[in-house]
Design an enzyme around this catalytic site. Sequence first.
Site, PDB file in Angstrom:
ATOM      1  N   GLY A  48      36.413  38.321  47.511  1.00  0.00           N
ATOM      2  CA  GLY A  48      37.151  37.748  46.395  1.00  0.00           C
ATOM      3  C   GLY A  48      38.635  37.850  46.654  1.00  0.00           C
ATOM      4  O   GLY A  48      39.077  38.725  47.416  1.00  0.00           O
ATOM      5  N   GLN A  53      47.220  38.370  44.065  1.00  0.00           N
ATOM      6  CA  GLN A  53      47.184  39.018  45.387  1.00  0.00           C
ATOM      7  C   GLN A  53      47.898  38.216  46.458  1.00  0.00           C
ATOM      8  O   GLN A  53      48.163  38.731  47.549  1.00  0.00           O
ATOM      9  CB  GLN A  53      45.734  39.250  45.838  1.00  0.00           C
ATOM     10  CG  GLN A  53      45.007  40.284  45.006  1.00  0.00           C
ATOM     11  CD  GLN A  53      43.621  40.527  45.559  1.00  0.00           C
ATOM     12  OE1 GLN A  53      42.696  39.787  45.269  1.00  0.00           O
ATOM     13  NE2 GLN A  53      43.477  41.551  46.382  1.00  0.00           N
ATOM     14  N   CYS A 108      39.708  47.031  48.024  1.00  0.00           N
ATOM     15  CA  CYS A 108      40.535  45.887  47.600  1.00  0.00           C
ATOM     16  C   CYS A 108      41.470  45.513  48.740  1.00  0.00           C
ATOM     17  O   CYS A 108      42.039  46.390  49.386  1.00  0.00           O
ATOM     18  CB  CYS A 108      41.341  46.291  46.367  1.00  0.00           C
ATOM     19  SG  CYS A 108      42.456  44.997  45.775  1.00  0.00           S
ATOM     20  N   LEU A 109      41.629  44.216  48.973  1.00  0.00           N
ATOM     21  CA  LEU A 109      42.503  43.743  50.056  1.00  0.00           C
ATOM     22  C   LEU A 109      43.958  44.140  49.808  1.00  0.00           C
ATOM     23  O   LEU A 109      44.760  44.167  50.741  1.00  0.00           O
ATOM     24  CB  LEU A 109      42.393  42.223  50.208  1.00  0.00           C
ATOM     25  CG  LEU A 109      41.018  41.696  50.648  1.00  0.00           C
ATOM     26  CD1 LEU A 109      41.005  40.169  50.638  1.00  0.00           C
ATOM     27  CD2 LEU A 109      40.652  42.225  52.026  1.00  0.00           C
ATOM     28  N   HIS A 150      36.130  43.001  39.155  1.00  0.00           N
ATOM     29  CA  HIS A 150      37.263  43.364  40.009  1.00  0.00           C
ATOM     30  C   HIS A 150      38.314  42.243  40.036  1.00  0.00           C
ATOM     31  O   HIS A 150      39.506  42.499  39.863  1.00  0.00           O
ATOM     32  CB  HIS A 150      36.742  43.663  41.425  1.00  0.00           C
ATOM     33  CG  HIS A 150      37.802  44.035  42.413  1.00  0.00           C
ATOM     34  ND1 HIS A 150      37.855  45.278  43.009  1.00  0.00           N
ATOM     35  CD2 HIS A 150      38.848  43.337  42.925  1.00  0.00           C
ATOM     36  CE1 HIS A 150      38.904  45.318  43.827  1.00  0.00           C
ATOM     37  NE2 HIS A 150      39.517  44.150  43.799  1.00  0.00           N
ATOM     38  N   GLU A 151      37.849  41.009  40.253  1.00  0.00           N
ATOM     39  CA  GLU A 151      38.805  39.890  40.376  1.00  0.00           C
ATOM     40  C   GLU A 151      39.482  39.583  39.044  1.00  0.00           C
ATOM     41  O   GLU A 151      40.691  39.301  39.001  1.00  0.00           O
ATOM     42  CB  GLU A 151      38.096  38.634  40.906  1.00  0.00           C
ATOM     43  CG  GLU A 151      37.525  38.773  42.319  1.00  0.00           C
ATOM     44  CD  GLU A 151      38.515  39.342  43.324  1.00  0.00           C
ATOM     45  OE1 GLU A 151      39.717  39.035  43.237  1.00  0.00           O
ATOM     46  OE2 GLU A 151      38.081  40.121  44.197  1.00  0.00           O
ATOM     47  N   HIS A 154      42.303  41.813  38.218  1.00  0.00           N
ATOM     48  CA  HIS A 154      43.557  41.420  38.882  1.00  0.00           C
ATOM     49  C   HIS A 154      44.376  40.484  38.003  1.00  0.00           C
ATOM     50  O   HIS A 154      45.608  40.523  38.026  1.00  0.00           O
ATOM     51  CB  HIS A 154      43.261  40.692  40.205  1.00  0.00           C
ATOM     52  CG  HIS A 154      43.068  41.597  41.380  1.00  0.00           C
ATOM     53  ND1 HIS A 154      44.042  42.468  41.817  1.00  0.00           N
ATOM     54  CD2 HIS A 154      42.036  41.745  42.243  1.00  0.00           C
ATOM     55  CE1 HIS A 154      43.606  43.122  42.891  1.00  0.00           C
ATOM     56  NE2 HIS A 154      42.374  42.702  43.168  1.00  0.00           N
TER      57      HIS A 154
HETATM   58 ZN    ZN Z   1      41.225  43.414  44.707  1.00  0.00          ZN
END
Ligand code: ZN
Length: 198
Positions: A48, A53, A108-109, A150-151, A154
């Site tokens: 995701g 991000q 998480c990225l 999670h997304e 954000h």
């Molecule tokens: Zn993330």
Amino acid sequence: MKLKISTVGESVLRQQARPLSLDEIQSPYIQSLIEHMCETMRDAPGVGLAAPQIGLPLQMAVIEDRAEYHKGLTDLKEKEREVVPFHVIINPRIQIVGPCDIEFFEGCLSLPGYTAIVPRSSKVLVECLNEKGEPQRIEASGWYARILQHEIDHLYGSLYIDRMYSRTFASLENYNRTWKEKTIQESLNVLVQGKKLD
Ligand code: ZN
């Protein structure tokens, strides 16, 4: 085009993202942004990627969990992790169904190199628009429900570190060395309860 991923400490990750209008969604700018976000997510790779991000406070995220990511994984069943085709969620409203009592390590990225145990709900209802601006209703469970939570976090300026059991925060190196092969309960016993590592 591969986009630069914002990392923890950048203010955009802490802002409330704004919704997109139908005109914006259908604009060449947003359409090409979706393509770039898809490419960036696959390159990372991740399951995701939310617009904040990549530095844009917009209520949009791309999601995809590919079969090739599942090769060699032994915990797919336990995590109720299944293939999720590529799709876009825009202006989502999420309804958490049931308690947030499903515990797994999550990453998480935007926090590269780290992971922690995060409790999440096993089931969510999401109402959103797709990449064409059409209304969608998603009923998700298992790992897909975790990805959506999670997304969408954000888009509200939240990161998993706001929800994690802070004592389980670990470098990926240590996770792979020590916790990957342990059950979540064993990991919690040691990291949270302070019991001896077997
Ligand atoms: Zn993330």
